[in-house]
Design a protein around this motif. Structure first.
Motif, PDB file in Angstrom:
ATOM      1  N   GLY A 108       0.817  -1.207   0.000  1.00 19.48           N
ATOM      2  CA  GLY A 108       0.000   0.000   0.000  1.00 19.48           C
ATOM      3  C   GLY A 108       0.854   1.261   0.000  1.00 19.48           C
ATOM      4  O   GLY A 108       2.062   1.234  -0.218  1.00 19.48           O
ATOM      5  N   ILE A 109       0.201   2.383   0.249  1.00 18.21           N
ATOM      6  CA  ILE A 109       0.862   3.679   0.195  1.00 18.21           C
ATOM      7  C   ILE A 109       1.755   3.863   1.422  1.00 18.21           C
ATOM      8  O   ILE A 109       1.329   3.627   2.551  1.00 18.21           O
ATOM      9  N   THR A 110       3.000   4.264   1.190  1.00 12.02           N
ATOM     10  CA  THR A 110       3.910   4.599   2.286  1.00 12.02           C
ATOM     11  C   THR A 110       4.453   6.010   2.050  1.00 12.02           C
ATOM     12  O   THR A 110       3.910   6.762   1.247  1.00 12.02           O
ATOM     13  N   ARG A 111       5.543   6.334   2.744  1.00 13.25           N
ATOM     14  CA  ARG A 111       6.084   7.686   2.657  1.00 13.25           C
ATOM     15  C   ARG A 111       7.575   7.649   2.335  1.00 13.25           C
ATOM     16  O   ARG A 111       8.243   6.641   2.550  1.00 13.25           O
ATOM     17  N   LEU A 112       8.054   8.767   1.824  1.00 10.08           N
ATOM     18  CA  LEU A 112       9.477   8.931   1.577  1.00 10.08           C
ATOM     19  C   LEU A 112      10.116   9.658   2.750  1.00 10.08           C
ATOM     20  O   LEU A 112       9.605  10.678   3.215  1.00 10.08           O
ATOM     21  N   SER A 113      11.242   9.134   3.201  1.00  9.12           N
ATOM     22  CA  SER A 113      12.015   9.804   4.232  1.00  9.12           C
ATOM     23  C   SER A 113      12.972  10.821   3.612  1.00  9.12           C
ATOM     24  O   SER A 113      13.125  11.933   4.122  1.00  9.12           O
TER      25      SER A 113
END
Length: 241
Positions: free
Chosen positions: A68-73
């Motif tokens: 699913g959707i995650t985030r960029l660090s």
């Protein structure tokens, strides 16, 4: 969990006031979708430019077991383009091809050969100063190989498209239409065997060949649908008639 990987941006949509949801084809994770916060703020300027089609990034990304959707660090440009953003012809080709890739490459798993093909092809296109008129055609023919339905001859492509276009119970095009498909056979054979020596006469014929290839893709990829950016590319190709 954080993972470092290279990525190729396919597209994005706006999310809330200053963020986006970006689809990125990554080297280690395949196709991924990321929320990227704050890139549409006025300051610092220019960060949204990192998410234009086919931009190449070095990423530090969060991963989740369930997908699913995650985030960029973290993210930064890994390969700066010298011509694509400044040449309308190239930008139109990139917009079109990124839409095709985004609709056909859907696996969320590592595929190093496919990633390398995309990476190397895009960089080579950016560096070409001339003789890149047939790049979109060659790219689509080669991408089909990685997707599992590549053709060895032009006749493989045109026969399938002709059969799909024939009337129920018919045997495919006849007369002038059949002659036209034989002409396409010749052009596709040249593009498959020696692209640098292909003798496609003008933008109108390139447009027709691209339309045949898109129909060929639609036959092999369920729910591919219409490629919206094809109209933009067709207008650019028309200028080279």
């Amino acid at each position: 969990m954080l993972i470092k990987t290279r990525g190729i941006v396919l597209n994005y949509i706006k999310y809330r006031e200053t963020s986006i949801i970006a689809r990125v084809y990554t080297e280690r994770l395949g196709l991924q979708t990321y929320i990227v916060n704050g890139v549409r703020k006025a300051k610092p300027p220019g960060r949204i430019a990192l998410f234009q089609p086919f931009t190449m990034l070095d990423l530090v990304a969060y991963t989740a077991r369930q997908g699913g959707i995650t985030r960029l660090s973290e993210f930064r440009c890994s390969e700066s383009f010298s011509s694509i953003p400044f040449d309308m012809r190239k930008s139109s080709v990139v917009l079109f091809l990124s839409e095709v890739v985004g609709r056909t490459v859907l696996e969320e798993e590592e595929n190093e050969p496919l990633f390398n093909f995309l990476h190397d092809s895009i960089l080579a296109f950016d560096q070409q100063q001339e003789g890149f008129e047939n790049f979109a055609l060659v790219f689509l023919l080669q991408l089909a190989m990685y997707l599992g339905f590549g053709a060895e001859t032009g006749e493989e492509i045109t026969s399938q498209v002709a059969f799909s276009s024939s009337v129920p119970g018919g045997a495919g095009p006849t007369g002038p239409a059949a002659l036209r498909f034989r002409e396409f056979d010749k052009h596709f054979d040249e593009l498959l065997r020696d692209p640098a020596s292909a003798t496609i006469p003008n933008g109108r014929v390139r447009r027709e060949l691209i339309n045949v290839l898109i129909r060929y893709y639609q036959l092999h990829i369920e729910k591919l649908g219409d490629i919206r950016s094809l109209d933009v590319l067709s207008e650019v190709l028309a200028e080279s008639e």
